[in-house]
Motif scaffolding. Structure first.
Motif, short mmCIF file in Angstrom:
data_model
loop_
_atom_site.label_atom_id
_atom_site.label_comp_id
_atom_site.label_asym_id
_atom_site.label_seq_id
_atom_site.Cartn_x
_atom_site.Cartn_y
_atom_site.Cartn_z
N PRO A 136 36.59 -0.11 30.86
CA PRO A 136 37.00 -1.34 31.55
C PRO A 136 38.31 -1.15 32.31
O PRO A 136 39.06 -0.20 32.06
CB PRO A 136 37.17 -2.34 30.40
N SER A 137 38.57 -2.06 33.25
CA SER A 137 39.83 -2.00 34.00
C SER A 137 41.02 -2.37 33.12
O SER A 137 42.13 -1.90 33.35
CB SER A 137 39.76 -2.93 35.22
N ASP A 138 40.77 -3.21 32.13
CA ASP A 138 41.83 -3.59 31.18
C ASP A 138 41.91 -2.51 30.10
O ASP A 138 41.01 -2.40 29.26
CB ASP A 138 41.55 -4.95 30.55
N VAL A 139 42.99 -1.74 30.13
CA VAL A 139 43.14 -0.62 29.20
C VAL A 139 43.25 -1.09 27.76
O VAL A 139 42.66 -0.50 26.84
CB VAL A 139 44.38 0.22 29.58
N MET A 140 44.02 -2.15 27.52
CA MET A 140 44.31 -2.60 26.16
C MET A 140 43.37 -3.72 25.74
O MET A 140 43.32 -4.78 26.37
CB MET A 140 45.77 -3.07 26.08
N ARG A 141 42.65 -3.48 24.68
CA ARG A 141 41.82 -4.54 24.12
C ARG A 141 42.70 -5.59 23.47
O ARG A 141 43.62 -5.27 22.72
CB ARG A 141 40.87 -3.95 23.07
N THR A 142 42.41 -6.86 23.76
CA THR A 142 43.25 -7.94 23.25
C THR A 142 42.49 -8.95 22.40
O THR A 142 43.10 -9.78 21.74
CB THR A 142 43.93 -8.69 24.40
N LEU A 185 46.21 6.89 29.29
CA LEU A 185 45.44 6.08 28.36
C LEU A 185 44.42 5.26 29.14
O LEU A 185 44.78 4.47 30.02
CB LEU A 185 46.38 5.15 27.58
N ALA A 186 43.14 5.46 28.82
CA ALA A 186 42.07 4.76 29.52
C ALA A 186 41.56 3.56 28.74
O ALA A 186 41.03 2.62 29.33
CB ALA A 186 40.91 5.72 29.80
N ASP A 211 54.67 -7.35 31.08
CA ASP A 211 53.26 -7.01 30.99
C ASP A 211 53.08 -5.51 30.86
O ASP A 211 53.75 -4.73 31.54
CB ASP A 211 52.51 -7.50 32.23
N PHE A 212 52.17 -5.09 29.98
CA PHE A 212 51.83 -3.69 29.82
C PHE A 212 50.89 -3.28 30.95
O PHE A 212 49.84 -3.90 31.16
CB PHE A 212 51.14 -3.47 28.47
N LEU A 213 51.26 -2.25 31.70
CA LEU A 213 50.45 -1.77 32.82
C LEU A 213 49.75 -0.46 32.53
O LEU A 213 48.70 -0.18 33.10
CB LEU A 213 51.33 -1.61 34.07
N GLY A 214 50.33 0.37 31.67
CA GLY A 214 49.70 1.64 31.38
C GLY A 214 50.58 2.57 30.57
O GLY A 214 51.76 2.30 30.35
N LEU A 215 49.98 3.68 30.12
CA LEU A 215 50.71 4.65 29.30
C LEU A 215 50.22 6.05 29.64
O LEU A 215 49.00 6.29 29.72
CB LEU A 215 50.48 4.38 27.81
N THR A 216 51.15 6.98 29.86
CA THR A 216 50.79 8.38 30.06
C THR A 216 51.43 9.23 28.98
O THR A 216 52.48 8.89 28.44
CB THR A 216 51.25 8.90 31.44
#
Length: 331
Positions: A136-142, A185-186, A211-216
């Motif tokens: 999904p486009s939303d990396v983090m499940r909420t 992180l996908a 807001d969390f946008l991503g993690l490498t």
């Protein structure tokens, strides 16, 4: 644990029931919850952390360990259940390292992960393609199911099917060869990660929020052999919509072993953070290495699948899926 036949499930339920009833708590089987036990070495490392060098820990210290605190906070484990299993694994007041491992194994026996039956039997290439194309486009499940509901996360189901189809456990040498480079992180299925609004928790503590946008993750092998890990969490402040990168630097190692009870081989990537830097702040030393609790959810994860471009890791109650962006050019 993988889905079992009805006979195996029955025998396992009887075993768990006997163990828990001996402690005075009726068992509650959590169907559909992905809660796979962390490797023994990761459990022992956590014991050493909470024991502060002592040979014993108390029930309060056990409840504070990352493998148990998350379950208590998320409602997957009740205080009464922990108390009963602590009494069973200890002398009533003090718990040894081996007792701590036994406690975690007893807790793990409450959970059973099930994959989508429609996916089992497909070839690895097809399952890999289905997983990657369905990210999904939303990396983090909420959003997560209630305690009495099945977890129908399609991403986790596809990841589990790929892991099952790929066969044997991941070899440490394969991880060491594939891991250097930068990974993004996908997808992450972790209630702790969602609760902290990211990897470091900075988003939740930033005035006005972020807001969390991503993690490498960047794993490097430096000249001379030093293993350096750099994690960059991309945030955006709610006030002013400003970029707020959080950089975590540390060490990384690949560890492997075999579970003594199940004889299951495992390989994990262990990351030890040394510093956290964002804005004008830089935090180093023990406060990061031992006290920055939010990051522990991703710092000692088992590798259950890896190739040149895709990595799947799991923790006690979570799945992390990474895609590779670039190779390591530092060595």
């Amino acid at each position: 644990k993988m889905a079992a036949s009805s006979c195996s499930v029955l025998l396992l339920c009887v075993s768990v029931a006997s163990a828990l009833q001996a402690g005075g708590v009726a068992p509650r089987r959590r169907q559909g919850v992905v809660a796979l036990l962390a490797p023994r070495e990761a459990l022992l490392e956590e014991f050493r952390r909470v024991s502060d060098g002592n040979e014993w820990i108390t029930e309060a210290a056990a409840a504070d360990c990352r493998f148990i605190a998350d379950l208590l906070r998320e409602g997957e484990l009740e205080v009464e259940e922990l108390e009963a299993m602590f009494r069973k694994a200890s002398d009533g007041e003090k718990l040894s390292a081996s007792g701590f491992v036994q406690l975690c194994e007893d807790i793990d026996d409450l959970f059973e992960a099930e994959a989508d039956d429609d996916l089992i039997g497909d070839d690895v290439a097809s399952l890999r393609g289905a997983l990657v194309s369905g990210l999904p486009s939303d990396v983090m499940r909420t959003e997560f199911p209630e305690e009495d509901e099945e977890d129908d996360d399609p991403v986790v189901a596809r990841a589990l099917a790929l892991v099952e189809a790929s066969g044997d456990s991941v070899d440490a040498d394969a991880v060491k060869e594939a891991i250097p480079g930068q990974w993004r992180l996908a997808y992450v299925s972790s209630q702790s990660f969602a609760f902290n609004e990211g990897y470091t928790g900075v988003a939740k503590t930033t005035p006005g929020g972020a807001d969390f946008l991503g993690l490498t993750q960047r794993f490097q092998v430096k000249p001379g052999g030093a293993l350096v890990a750099t994690m960059v969490e991309d945030l955006e402040t709610n006030v002013g919509n400003a970029a707020l990168p959080v950089t975590v630097t540390g060490d990384w190692t690949v560890k492997s072993g075999t579970e003594p009870v199940t004889d299951r081989a495992f390989t994990l990537i262990n990351v030890i953070p040394r510093s956290v830097e964002y804005g004008i702040l830089k935090v180093e030393g023990q406060r990061v290495e031992m006290g920055w609790k939010t990051m522990r959810v991703a710092n000692a994860l088992e590798v259950v699948y890896i190739d040149d471009e895709l990595r799947i890791q799991r923790g006690p109650t979570s799945w992390f899926i990474w895609t590779k962006e670039s190779e390591d050019e530092s060595s």
